[in-house]
Design a protein around this motif. Structure first.
Motif, PDB file in Angstrom:
ATOM      1  N   PRO A  52       0.828  -1.212   0.000  1.00 59.33           N
ATOM      2  CA  PRO A  52       0.000   0.000   0.000  1.00 59.33           C
ATOM      3  C   PRO A  52       0.858   1.255   0.000  1.00 59.33           C
ATOM      4  O   PRO A  52       1.967   1.273   0.544  1.00 59.33           O
ATOM      5  N   PHE A  53       0.328   2.323  -0.612  1.00 59.00           N
ATOM      6  CA  PHE A  53       1.023   3.601  -0.741  1.00 59.00           C
ATOM      7  C   PHE A  53       0.151   4.676  -0.115  1.00 59.00           C
ATOM      8  O   PHE A  53      -0.989   4.889  -0.522  1.00 59.00           O
ATOM      9  N   GLY A  54       0.691   5.378   0.883  1.00 60.95           N
ATOM     10  CA  GLY A  54      -0.048   6.460   1.522  1.00 60.95           C
ATOM     11  C   GLY A  54       0.670   6.945   2.755  1.00 60.95           C
ATOM     12  O   GLY A  54       1.719   6.408   3.130  1.00 60.95           O
ATOM     13  N   GLY A  55       0.114   7.981   3.401  1.00 62.25           N
ATOM     14  CA  GLY A  55       0.817   8.616   4.494  1.00 62.25           C
ATOM     15  C   GLY A  55       0.008   8.773   5.754  1.00 62.25           C
ATOM     16  O   GLY A  55      -1.107   8.252   5.889  1.00 62.25           O
ATOM     17  N   VAL A  56       0.601   9.520   6.695  1.00 59.60           N
ATOM     18  CA  VAL A  56      -0.034   9.869   7.965  1.00 59.60           C
ATOM     19  C   VAL A  56       0.083  11.383   8.136  1.00 59.60           C
ATOM     20  O   VAL A  56       0.634  12.081   7.295  1.00 59.60           O
ATOM     21  N   LYS A  57      -0.460  11.872   9.228  1.00 56.13           N
ATOM     22  CA  LYS A  57      -0.470  13.307   9.525  1.00 56.13           C
ATOM     23  C   LYS A  57      -1.091  14.077   8.356  1.00 56.13           C
ATOM     24  O   LYS A  57      -2.085  13.615   7.777  1.00 56.13           O
ATOM     25  N   GLN A  58      -0.546  15.207   7.974  1.00 55.78           N
ATOM     26  CA  GLN A  58      -1.162  16.003   6.920  1.00 55.78           C
ATOM     27  C   GLN A  58      -0.785  15.531   5.508  1.00 55.78           C
ATOM     28  O   GLN A  58      -1.058  16.221   4.529  1.00 55.78           O
ATOM     29  N   SER A  59      -0.219  14.344   5.427  1.00 56.77           N
ATOM     30  CA  SER A  59      -0.021  13.713   4.127  1.00 56.77           C
ATOM     31  C   SER A  59      -1.235  12.897   3.704  1.00 56.77           C
ATOM     32  O   SER A  59      -1.243  12.346   2.604  1.00 56.77           O
ATOM     33  N   GLY A  60      -2.247  12.822   4.554  1.00 54.28           N
ATOM     34  CA  GLY A  60      -3.486  12.202   4.129  1.00 54.28           C
ATOM     35  C   GLY A  60      -3.782  10.873   4.785  1.00 54.28           C
ATOM     36  O   GLY A  60      -3.028  10.385   5.625  1.00 54.28           O
ATOM     37  N   ASN A  61      -4.899  10.268   4.364  1.00 53.74           N
ATOM     38  CA  ASN A  61      -5.397   9.054   4.996  1.00 53.74           C
ATOM     39  C   ASN A  61      -5.664   7.923   4.014  1.00 53.74           C
ATOM     40  O   ASN A  61      -6.041   6.830   4.417  1.00 53.74           O
ATOM     41  N   GLY A  62      -5.519   8.158   2.713  1.00 53.56           N
ATOM     42  CA  GLY A  62      -5.850   7.145   1.717  1.00 53.56           C
ATOM     43  C   GLY A  62      -4.699   6.185   1.482  1.00 53.56           C
ATOM     44  O   GLY A  62      -3.558   6.436   1.862  1.00 53.56           O
ATOM     45  N   ARG A  63      -5.038   5.065   0.869  1.00 59.46           N
ATOM     46  CA  ARG A  63      -4.024   4.091   0.476  1.00 59.46           C
ATOM     47  C   ARG A  63      -4.284   3.660  -0.963  1.00 59.46           C
ATOM     48  O   ARG A  63      -5.369   3.183  -1.291  1.00 59.46           O
TER      49      ARG A  63
END
Length: 498
Positions: free
Chosen positions: A465-476
């Motif tokens: 999966p590709f995605g982030g935490v904090k203000q980088s978002g919540n999607g994958r």
């Protein structure tokens, strides 16, 4: 003219032969925007206009949403057996493979990236489509543990209408990451490509129709975020909004979802990714090349760009010299030249924004070690830029520049490195270079990031999966996890008593 070009001249010949579809794709037809308005698609390598593209707005969004809902309710796609949906998507992947050079060229002409990079994007896009297609008939529902008097089932069902808003930096690859799982799950999808790179999305619509996607299941609305994008986000009949782009816009989209129907919102937003190099790492020359490529690939217009290079002070001086040497070999060139590592910045606005950040870095006291200037040639080109002596308080050390600008920090201890890496509003990606397995496990767990690359940068495949935490978002994006985002759970409890 070669249909499989490999030289600058052959790519130029293919470019000269192209014609562009510029109309919106609505309900299986290419149509002008309701308003008749258009916008210019610019080639950033020359500054010249490629085409005038339909500029959709709220009226077009309303039509497309209506057609998408009707298609979903008809069930030609949403209730089609997973194996049959798979066959259609695999045919689309085959068509994309057959036209990969044309699709890559459209992205290169539209947003300026080197054509070799665009070809890599096509491989990623096609791989994503195949992976999601092959997954949909291999994921099972659940049967709950019950007594003999009851049967509990957990079903996965498509959400309905999905609006996908994608960025300009990896136009077709980001499109595939969004639409492949959404279509595979049985949804109707409306794609809003960036106004800076709409051409490959419109060509994809032609291929999707040829592959056999039913009428209204896949539609493309070129236009601006504040018009057609906002209309999709506020629509009461859009069930899910998937977005890749800036954190600022992501926050606006969440507000629109709250103001409308509480649609699901999956965000993949900005980044200011730290790349940590410890003194115990081996092969400093190779690591330096990776560190340079982590920021200068795609002209630095990458959400996970390794824009903050944190180097242990014991090796900092020699390592930075090696990064500078690697950067010197990554100068921008003609995007149609297969030997070019970097191409053009996407447009004049972004070009000016990057130069403003470079000036601010100098004014705030960072040491400009290389680059920092625009190239004297047509189009929008900036040389690889390296700042040393950056501190966490400096603007170039905190804000996402989205350009070929590297900020180098020094650290003396593992604790200091972790604190500096996590001192950011973002948490999309992080890199770690070390030969100490104990350190790798300690630091990896403490880095506040959705992805950690150990002794590599941007590694992984469609299984991750590709995605982030904090203000980088919540999607994958990618993997089975993205399929889950585009479906909803339905609990079914059946009484078996008399």
């Amino acid at each position: 003219m070669s249909t499989h070009p490999s030289t600058l001249a052959e790519w130029q010949a293919l470019a000269a032969s192209l014609t562009f579809e510029t109309r919106a794709f609505v309900d299986d037809q290419f149509v002008d925007a309701v308003s008749g308005e258009t916008f210019s698609s610019i080639n950033p390598a020359t500054g010249e206009t490629l085409a005038e593209v339909a500029s959709c707005d709220a009226a077009d969004a309303e039509l497309a949403v209506g057609h998408a809902r009707a298609a979903f309710e008809r069930g030609e796609w949403s209730r089609l057996a997973p194996g049959k949906r798979k066959a259609v998507l695999l045919k689309l992947a085959d068509l994309m493979t057959a036209h990969k050079h044309e699709l890559a060229l459209l992205d290169t002409l539209d947003m300026g990236k080197p054509v070799t990079s665009s070809l890599g994007d096509m491989a990623g896009a096609i791989g994503c489509l195949r992976h999601q297609a092959e997954s949909i008939d291999k994921l099972y529902g659940e049967v709950a543990p019950t007594g003999e008097e009851s049967l509990g089932m957990v079903l996965r069902e498509p959400l309905g209408v999905v609006a996908s808003i994608v960025p300009w930096n990896f136009p077709l690859m980001m499109t595939a990451w969004k639409i492949a799982p959404a279509l595979a799950a049985g949804n109707s999808v409306i794609l809003k490509p960036s106004e800076k790179s709409p051409l490959s999305a419109l060509r994809l619509a032609q291929l999707a129709k040829e592959a056999g996607l039913p009428r209204g299941v896949f539609q493309v609305l070129p236009g601006f975020g504040h018009t057609v994008g906002k209309a999709l986000a506020l629509s009461m009949d859009v069930d899910c909004l998937a977005f890749t782009g800036s954190t600022q816009v992501g926050k606006q989209l969440m507000q629109y979802a709250g103001e409308s129907n509480l649609k699901r919102v999956y965000l993949e937003c900005g980044g200011k990714s730290p790349n940590l190099v410890f003194a115990d790492c081996k092969h400093l020359d190779a690591v330096a090349k990776h560190a340079a490529a982590a920021i200068f690939h795609n002209q630095g217009e990458v959400c996970i760009a390794g824009s903050r290079l944190l180097v242990e002070n014991a090796i900092r001086e020699q390592f930075v010299d090696k990064v500078l040497a690697a950067a010197e070999r990554m100068q921008p060139g003609d995007p149609l030249d297969p030997s070019s590592f970097m191409g053009a910045i996407v447009d004049e606005t972004q070009h000016r924004r990057i130069l403003d950040y470079i000036r601010q870095g100098v004014e705030e006291g960072a040491q400009l070690r290389s680059g920092g200037q625009a190239l004297e040639r047509p189009g929008y080109f900036i040389s690889p830029t390296v700042f040393d002596g950056v501190t966490p308080q400096m603007t170039i050390g905190r804000e996402e520049i989205f350009g070929p600008v590297l900020a180098v920090f020094g650290f003396d201890s593992e604790e200091q490195a972790i604190a500096m890496a996590n001192d950011s509003d973002y948490g999309l990606a992080a890199g770690l270079w070390s030969q100490d397995i104990d350190r790798i496990m300690r630091v990896t767990r403490r880095l506040q990031s959705g992805q950690v690359f150990v002794n590599n940068w941007a590694g992984g495949d469609q299984s991750m999966p590709f995605g982030g935490v904090k203000q980088s978002g919540n999607g994958r994006d990618k993997s089975h996890h993205s399929l889950a985002e585009y479906s909803s759970l339905k609990s079914v409890w059946i009484s078996l008593e008399g």
